[in-house]
Design a protein around this motif. Structure first.
Motif, PDB file in Angstrom:
ATOM      1  N   ALA A   1     -14.600  -4.032  28.669  1.00 33.46           N
ATOM      2  CA  ALA A   1     -14.469  -5.449  29.053  1.00 33.46           C
ATOM      3  C   ALA A   1     -15.438  -5.847  29.956  1.00 33.46           C
ATOM      4  N   GLY A   2     -16.530  -4.581  30.496  1.00 36.57           N
ATOM      5  CA  GLY A   2     -17.471  -4.794  31.390  1.00 36.57           C
ATOM      6  C   GLY A   2     -16.812  -4.776  32.945  1.00 36.57           C
ATOM      7  N   LEU A   3     -15.507  -4.554  33.260  1.00 38.60           N
ATOM      8  CA  LEU A   3     -14.915  -4.442  34.598  1.00 38.60           C
ATOM      9  C   LEU A   3     -15.703  -3.321  35.475  1.00 38.60           C
ATOM     10  N   LEU A   4     -16.445  -2.406  34.821  1.00 42.75           N
ATOM     11  CA  LEU A   4     -17.124  -1.236  35.546  1.00 42.75           C
ATOM     12  C   LEU A   4     -18.625  -1.578  36.141  1.00 42.75           C
ATOM     13  N   GLU A   5     -19.262  -2.837  35.453  1.00 41.90           N
ATOM     14  CA  GLU A   5     -20.556  -3.088  35.625  1.00 41.90           C
ATOM     15  C   GLU A   5     -20.738  -3.018  37.182  1.00 41.90           C
TER      16      GLU A   5
ATOM     17  N   HIS B   1       1.606   0.655  38.697  1.00 40.43           N
ATOM     18  CA  HIS B   1       0.766  -0.056  38.123  1.00 40.43           C
ATOM     19  C   HIS B   1       0.257   0.434  36.979  1.00 40.43           C
ATOM     20  N   VAL B   2      -0.162   1.568  36.779  1.00 41.37           N
ATOM     21  CA  VAL B   2      -0.545   2.236  35.738  1.00 41.37           C
ATOM     22  C   VAL B   2       0.175   2.314  34.491  1.00 41.37           C
ATOM     23  N   SER B   3       1.478   2.217  34.856  1.00 39.45           N
ATOM     24  CA  SER B   3       2.546   2.365  33.554  1.00 39.45           C
ATOM     25  C   SER B   3       2.577   1.153  33.065  1.00 39.45           C
ATOM     26  N   ARG B   4       2.430   0.004  34.087  1.00 37.79           N
ATOM     27  CA  ARG B   4       2.718  -1.544  33.710  1.00 37.79           C
ATOM     28  C   ARG B   4       1.323  -1.664  32.877  1.00 37.79           C
ATOM     29  N   ILE B   5      -0.002  -1.153  33.219  1.00 34.72           N
ATOM     30  CA  ILE B   5      -1.167  -1.517  32.589  1.00 34.72           C
ATOM     31  C   ILE B   5      -0.684  -0.862  31.035  1.00 34.72           C
ATOM     32  N   LEU B   6      -0.344   0.244  30.939  1.00 31.70           N
ATOM     33  CA  LEU B   6      -0.220   1.111  29.642  1.00 31.70           C
ATOM     34  C   LEU B   6       0.618   0.268  28.783  1.00 31.70           C
ATOM     35  N   ALA B   7       1.823  -0.396  29.421  1.00 27.10           N
ATOM     36  CA  ALA B   7       2.515  -1.272  28.776  1.00 27.10           C
ATOM     37  C   ALA B   7       2.130  -2.559  28.229  1.00 27.10           C
ATOM     38  N   LYS B   8       1.306  -3.046  28.996  1.00 30.54           N
ATOM     39  CA  LYS B   8       1.037  -4.440  28.647  1.00 30.54           C
ATOM     40  C   LYS B   8      -0.164  -4.622  27.805  1.00 30.54           C
ATOM     41  N   LEU B   9      -1.052  -3.412  27.864  1.00 30.36           N
ATOM     42  CA  LEU B   9      -2.067  -3.186  26.812  1.00 30.36           C
ATOM     43  C   LEU B   9      -1.967  -2.421  25.655  1.00 30.36           C
ATOM     44  N   ASP B  10      -0.746  -1.792  25.572  1.00 30.73           N
ATOM     45  CA  ASP B  10      -0.418  -0.945  24.518  1.00 30.73           C
ATOM     46  C   ASP B  10      -1.308   0.309  24.335  1.00 30.73           C
ATOM     47  N   LEU B  11      -1.564   0.877  25.363  1.00 33.19           N
ATOM     48  CA  LEU B  11      -2.515   1.920  25.539  1.00 33.19           C
ATOM     49  C   LEU B  11      -1.552   3.384  25.577  1.00 33.19           C
ATOM     50  N   ASN B  12      -2.301   4.321  25.407  1.00 33.00           N
ATOM     51  CA  ASN B  12      -1.456   5.619  25.234  1.00 33.00           C
ATOM     52  C   ASN B  12      -1.662   6.390  26.774  1.00 33.00           C
TER      53      ASN B  12
ATOM     54  N   GLU C   1     -21.750  -2.807  17.563  1.00 31.48           N
ATOM     55  CA  GLU C   1     -20.665  -3.634  17.825  1.00 31.48           C
ATOM     56  C   GLU C   1     -20.269  -4.028  19.188  1.00 31.48           C
ATOM     57  N   GLY C   2     -21.104  -3.587  20.199  1.00 27.21           N
ATOM     58  CA  GLY C   2     -20.701  -3.854  21.430  1.00 27.21           C
ATOM     59  C   GLY C   2     -20.199  -5.057  21.978  1.00 27.21           C
ATOM     60  N   ASP C   3     -20.940  -6.400  21.326  1.00 24.18           N
ATOM     61  CA  ASP C   3     -20.325  -7.486  21.695  1.00 24.18           C
ATOM     62  C   ASP C   3     -18.993  -7.691  21.267  1.00 24.18           C
ATOM     63  N   THR C   4     -18.753  -7.462  20.074  1.00 30.62           N
ATOM     64  CA  THR C   4     -17.467  -7.891  19.235  1.00 30.62           C
ATOM     65  C   THR C   4     -16.428  -6.972  20.286  1.00 30.62           C
ATOM     66  N   ARG C   5     -16.912  -5.630  20.603  1.00 30.37           N
ATOM     67  CA  ARG C   5     -15.690  -4.861  21.187  1.00 30.37           C
ATOM     68  C   ARG C   5     -15.526  -5.510  22.837  1.00 30.37           C
ATOM     69  N   ARG C   6     -16.678  -5.775  23.198  1.00 31.84           N
ATOM     70  CA  ARG C   6     -16.476  -6.572  24.861  1.00 31.84           C
ATOM     71  C   ARG C   6     -15.489  -7.677  24.636  1.00 31.84           C
ATOM     72  N   THR C   7     -15.808  -8.833  23.632  1.00 31.67           N
ATOM     73  CA  THR C   7     -14.805  -9.979  23.411  1.00 31.67           C
ATOM     74  C   THR C   7     -13.313  -9.523  23.432  1.00 31.67           C
ATOM     75  N   ARG C   8     -13.292  -8.354  22.293  1.00 34.84           N
ATOM     76  CA  ARG C   8     -11.705  -8.034  22.204  1.00 34.84           C
ATOM     77  C   ARG C   8     -11.191  -7.609  23.689  1.00 34.84           C
ATOM     78  N   ALA C   9     -12.083  -6.703  24.201  1.00 34.50           N
ATOM     79  CA  ALA C   9     -11.554  -6.005  25.484  1.00 34.50           C
ATOM     80  C   ALA C   9     -11.287  -7.201  26.451  1.00 34.50           C
ATOM     81  N   ARG C  10     -12.174  -8.068  26.573  1.00 31.49           N
ATOM     82  CA  ARG C  10     -11.756  -9.148  27.689  1.00 31.49           C
ATOM     83  C   ARG C  10     -10.403  -9.732  27.248  1.00 31.49           C
ATOM     84  N   ASP C  11     -10.192 -10.173  26.095  1.00 30.32           N
ATOM     85  CA  ASP C  11      -9.072 -10.788  25.817  1.00 30.32           C
ATOM     86  C   ASP C  11      -7.864 -10.239  26.155  1.00 30.32           C
ATOM     87  N   ARG C  12      -7.966  -8.803  25.860  1.00 20.85           N
ATOM     88  CA  ARG C  12      -6.887  -7.905  26.291  1.00 20.85           C
ATOM     89  C   ARG C  12      -6.507  -7.819  27.742  1.00 20.85           C
ATOM     90  N   VAL C  13      -7.725  -7.542  28.329  1.00 21.99           N
ATOM     91  CA  VAL C  13      -7.485  -7.443  30.012  1.00 21.99           C
ATOM     92  C   VAL C  13      -7.122  -8.556  30.786  1.00 21.99           C
TER      93      VAL C  13
END
Length: 224
Positions: free
Chosen positions: A215-219, A192-203, A143-155
């Protein structure tokens, strides 16, 4: 100094006794409760109000993943650190995606487990960059390709500076290291970290790291 309140959750009484002994020797840590199954956790959290929960991942009735998901969905949720015997385990990865702040191996030296609890209580994840890469590689699958697409949309919701901070978090850097690398104050990094968490609805920062990877940002930042 107010001690860090710790709840131990493991179905093995010997493991709980060992953790209680090693953590109880630290002046700034207080063991406020113990549980033998994930089904006991929420009631104990209500009663003891821990700052950090050390959570075994495999338990006979309610496993650590289910208990972690339940805890992290609460307001004012305690931080959760997964206890495991494996470096790269599917259930560990699922627990991290559910909001756990990291994991420690059960054979980790006592001083490092104490340090891990302190780090998590301070808001830093307990994942070395090497272990993060190993877990993320383990996560890549059909499911890597599907996950990447979803992640890129979020970031895509992040601005350029937030994206730089997200990449740095994904590389396992602490706030002070990010501040030095990106020429900003530690307070600005935290903002910035707090804003990222809020924008992306992360814990937490671990979920930022996982999403940045997906999202492939680390490659382009990986060492050869």
């Amino acid at each position: 100094m107010t001690p860090i309140r710790v709840l131990l959750v493991d179905d093995d009484p010997l493991v709980r006794a060992g953790l209680s002994f090693m953590l109880g020797g630290a002046d700034d840590l207080e063991i406020v409760g113990e549980a033998a199954d994930g089904g006991e956790v929420e009631a104990l959290v209500d009663r003891t109000r821990p700052d950090v929960v050390l959570m075994d991942i495999r338990m006979p009735t309610v496993d650590g993943l289910t208990a972690t998901e339940a805890l992290r969905s609460r307001e004012d949720a305690p931080q959760v650190v997964v206890l495991t015997t494996f470096h790269a385990d599917d259930q560990v990865l699922r627990a991290l995606r559910a909001g756990a702040a990291g994991f420690v191996l059960k054979d980790t030296p006592p001083a490092e487990i104490v340090a891990a609890v302190r780090r998590v209580a301070a808001g830093d994840p307990v994942l070395s960059p090497a272990v993060t890469r190993q877990l993320m590689a383990h996560a890549a699958g059909d499911e890597g390709d599907t996950r990447r697409t979803r992640a890129r949309d979020r970031v895509a919701a992040l601005n350029d500076r937030e994206r730089e901070v997200a990449v740095a978090v994904g590389r396992g850097l602490a706030n002070a290291e990010i501040a030095a690398e990106l020429y900003m104050s530690v307070a600005t990094v935290k903002t910035h970290v707090s804003r990222i968490l809020a924008k992306l609805d992360l814990n937490n920062r671990v979920q930022i790291a996982l999403l940045a990877h997906d999202a492939g940002l680390l490659e382009d930042t990986d060492s050869p």
